[in-house]
Write an enzyme that holds these catalytic residues in place. Structure first.
Site, PDB file in Angstrom:
ATOM      1  N   CYS A 116     -23.486 -24.050 -41.540  1.00 57.53           N
ATOM      2  CA  CYS A 116     -22.313 -23.911 -42.413  1.00 57.53           C
ATOM      3  C   CYS A 116     -22.581 -22.898 -43.526  1.00 57.53           C
ATOM      4  O   CYS A 116     -23.461 -23.121 -44.373  1.00 57.53           O
ATOM      5  CB  CYS A 116     -21.969 -25.281 -42.995  1.00 57.53           C
ATOM      6  N   CYS A 130     -21.946 -24.110 -47.117  1.00 58.26           N
ATOM      7  CA  CYS A 130     -22.962 -25.087 -47.509  1.00 58.26           C
ATOM      8  C   CYS A 130     -24.176 -24.391 -48.133  1.00 58.26           C
ATOM      9  O   CYS A 130     -24.822 -24.928 -49.036  1.00 58.26           O
ATOM     10  CB  CYS A 130     -23.431 -25.889 -46.297  1.00 58.26           C
TER      11      CYS A 130
END
Length: 287
Positions: free
Chosen positions: A38, A41
């Site tokens: 991600c 993230c």
């Protein structure tokens, strides 16, 4: 939790109740659901870890890798990453999807009453008891005997002797110092202390000098002697106050004696903050 950041840990389903829900009754826990693949993230995670370190235990950060903790992510119905939840008193009180900028993260924490904890200061070591001047003289005499050619030790002995009132021997040691060491700050301090000691030879006691000043506040000779006596007895501020009053009343007295007395006092007094304060007071009177 890691040694680098003791306020961050990886959460798992078996320990989630203990590490997050029950722990949140003691301190807020921010749960970060993330994944290695991600992109957002990778932006959010380091900011959250930075804040956890900065808040110093104001909150804990629980990291949940949704790829490794699929069951836990399913339990909280995580649809996208990153997703962050705030747990307090065993309950989820708020949260948000996506990566927020640092400023908004701070606002989020502040809104929920999450504040930094002050760093725990290490206990200050106990101040060492001041050395007994007479014991120091005994120690330094032995050191001089062991290394008779070490002039620095002779200087230390001279200064220690002055603190015990042994003026004659201290003066002889100072006179014998080589030229380079004679200009050392400590040697100059010793000379200044010698000057005060010589001034007090046959001088009246402090009580008599105080009476003389009370009878005639312009008695600068009495003020000079009292100031010297107070400094030699360890009452540095009171002694320098007398010299300042001399300067205030007549700066030219006996060829600028008030200023010279203050400068000698600055050499004798070892409290640098106190000396700095009185230097400024002297400057305000002169300039």
């Amino acid at each position: 939790m890691t040694a680098a950041n003791p306020h961050v840990f990886d959460a798992s389903l078996p320990q989630f109740e203990q590490d997050v829900l029950l722990k949140s009754k003691e301190v807020p826990v921010l749960v970060d659901f993330w994944a290695p693949w991600c992109g957002p993230c990778k932006t959010l995670g380091p900011i959250l870890e930075k804040l956890a370190a900065e808040f110093n235990g104001g909150f804990l950060l629980a990291k949940v890798d949704v790829d490794e903790q699929k069951e836990l992510a399913g339990y909280f119905q995580i649809k996208s990453v990153p997703t962050v939840m705030l747990v307090k008193d065993g309950q989820i009180v708020d949260g948000f999807p996506g990566a927020l900028p640092e400023g908004q993260l701070r606002e989020f924490l502040t809104h929920h009453g999450v504040t930094p904890l002050a760093a725990v200061e290490e206990a200050a070591p106990e101040a060492e008891a001041p050395l007994d001047p007479h014991e120091e003289v005994v120690r330094l005499r032995a050191a001089v005997l062991a290394e008779p050619d070490k002039d620095e030790t002779r200087l230390d002995l001279a200064l220690a002797l002055l603190k015990t009132g042994t003026v004659g021997e201290a003066e002889a040691l100072l006179d014998a110092l080589p030229a380079n060491l004679a200009q050392d700050d400590r040697a100059l301090r010793g000379r200044a202390r010698l000057g005060f000691a010589a001034l007090l030879t046959d001088a009246p006691p402090a009580s008599v000098l105080e009476q003389a000043i009370a009878a005639d506040p312009a008695d600068l000779h009495a003020r000079h002697l009292l100031g010297a006596r107070l400094i030699v007895e360890g009452q540095a501020a009171a002694g320098m106050d007398q010299f300042l009053e001399m300067l205030r009343r007549d700066r030219a007295y006996r060829d600028n004696l008030p200023r010279k007395a203050l400068i000698d006092a600055f050499r004798v007094v070892e409290d640098e903050d106190l000396v700095g304060s009185y230097r400024r007071k002297m400057a305000s009177l002169i300039f």
